[in-house]
Design an enzyme around this catalytic site. Structure first.
Site, PDB file in Angstrom:
ATOM      1  N   ASP A 104       0.860  -1.014  -0.086  1.00 44.99           N
ATOM      2  CA  ASP A 104       0.028   0.164   0.140  1.00 44.99           C
ATOM      3  C   ASP A 104       0.977   1.257   0.042  1.00 44.99           C
ATOM      4  O   ASP A 104       2.105   1.331   0.525  1.00 44.99           O
ATOM      5  CB  ASP A 104      -0.946  -0.094   1.222  1.00 44.99           C
ATOM      6  CG  ASP A 104      -1.763  -1.162   1.293  1.00 44.99           C
ATOM      7  OD1 ASP A 104      -2.276  -1.519   0.317  1.00 44.99           O
ATOM      8  OD2 ASP A 104      -2.216  -1.514   2.225  1.00 44.99           O
TER       9      ASP A 104
HETATM   10  N1  URA Z   1      -1.174  -5.866   3.541  1.00 41.49           N
HETATM   11  C1  URA Z   1      -1.594  -4.698   3.803  1.00 41.49           C
HETATM   12  O1  URA Z   1      -2.700  -4.486   4.119  1.00 41.49           O
HETATM   13  N2  URA Z   1      -0.856  -3.714   3.187  1.00 41.49           N
HETATM   14  C2  URA Z   1       0.236  -3.994   2.552  1.00 41.49           C
HETATM   15  O2  URA Z   1       0.773  -3.161   1.835  1.00 41.49           O
HETATM   16  C3  URA Z   1       0.663  -5.235   2.458  1.00 41.49           C
HETATM   17  C4  URA Z   1       0.129  -6.125   3.089  1.00 41.49           C
END
Ligand code: URA
Length: 234
Positions: A104
């Site tokens: 993310d």
């Molecule tokens: N899980 C998440 O919620 N976000 C990420 O960036 C990676 C794994």
């Protein structure tokens, strides 16, 4: 066998036009012999190429480790936002690079970039059981019941997660370590949400047996060694 000009372009020596120009001007040798036709067919795996007297180390594929900073997108290009590809120095900005898996925008840590699609597919397929390990900071404590729920497979609105590891890193259960072998959209955040908790900070620290290099600053990137690459699938 491949065209000499195309091989040079694939190694980030320059544009097709630049590379053809270098060849025509006599700046390129193959196995010690001057080659002046850009279309000459060569075997890049076994032929020795020099450009301007410097020998070229041919790489079919490039594999990079990045310590992704928060605030950049795990995408190739975006007209409005900066992406992990914008962070690559020119010499590593090889044609066809992409992030193998997504973090993310606000997630930090270990990200692999490559131009090898098969490799990325193997690394990301849940069937291959390559574990990804995250450090998370939560908005409140988790405990034994959550550890058990992770072990059994957390239920989300649209799916049941595969068994995952949850380990407490502090006495309170605010700093935790999560081990998953899937990578669904927002998975770690959604797993904690299903347990009534919010992730306030998330960092990936490991893929398979490959750890994020602690010497790599946020935004830093470097090539992986052969040995590090093999750690991913061990
Ligand atoms: N899980 C998440 O919620 N976000 C990420 O960036 C990676 C794994």
């Amino acid at each position: 066998m491949e065209r000499l000009d195309k091989v040079l372009v694939s190694q980030n020596i320059g544009s097709r036009k630049d590379c053809a120009g270098m060849i025509r001007r006599g700046e390129v040798q193959v196995n010690g012999i001057l080659v002046k036709k850009p279309e000459t067919k060569i075997n890049p795996e076994s032929d020795q190429i020099t450009v301007g007297g410097r020998s070229l180390r041919f790489r079919r594929f490039v594999y990079l480790m990045m310590n992704k900073p928060a605030g950049v997108l795990s995408a190739t290009r975006d007209p409005r936002a900066s992406t992990v590809l914008d962070l690559l120095p020119e010499e590593l900005s090889v044609k066809g690079m992409f992030p193998a898996g997504r973090l993310d925008r606000d997630t930090e840590g270990l990200l692999i970039l490559t131009n090898d699609g098969d490799f990325a597919h193997r690394m990301l397929s849940p069937k291959k059981h390559v574990f990804k390990v995250y450090h998370a900071e939560l908005d409140g404590p988790v405990g034994e019941e959550d550890i058990q729920a992770f072990r059994e497979g957390v239920e989300l609105e649209d799916m049941v997660c595969l068994p995952a590891g949850l380990e407490l890193l502090d006495g309170q259960g605010i700093q935790v370590r999560v081990r998953i072998c899937e990578g669904k959209f927002h998975q770690v955040k959604r797993m904690f949400q299903a347990r009534g908790r919010r992730v306030v900070h998330l960092k990936r620290v490991r893929i398979g047996d490959l750890e994020l290099d602690p010497a790599l600053p946020a935004g830093g990137v470097r090539e992986l060694t052969e040995e590090e690459l093999s750690l991913i699938f061990r």
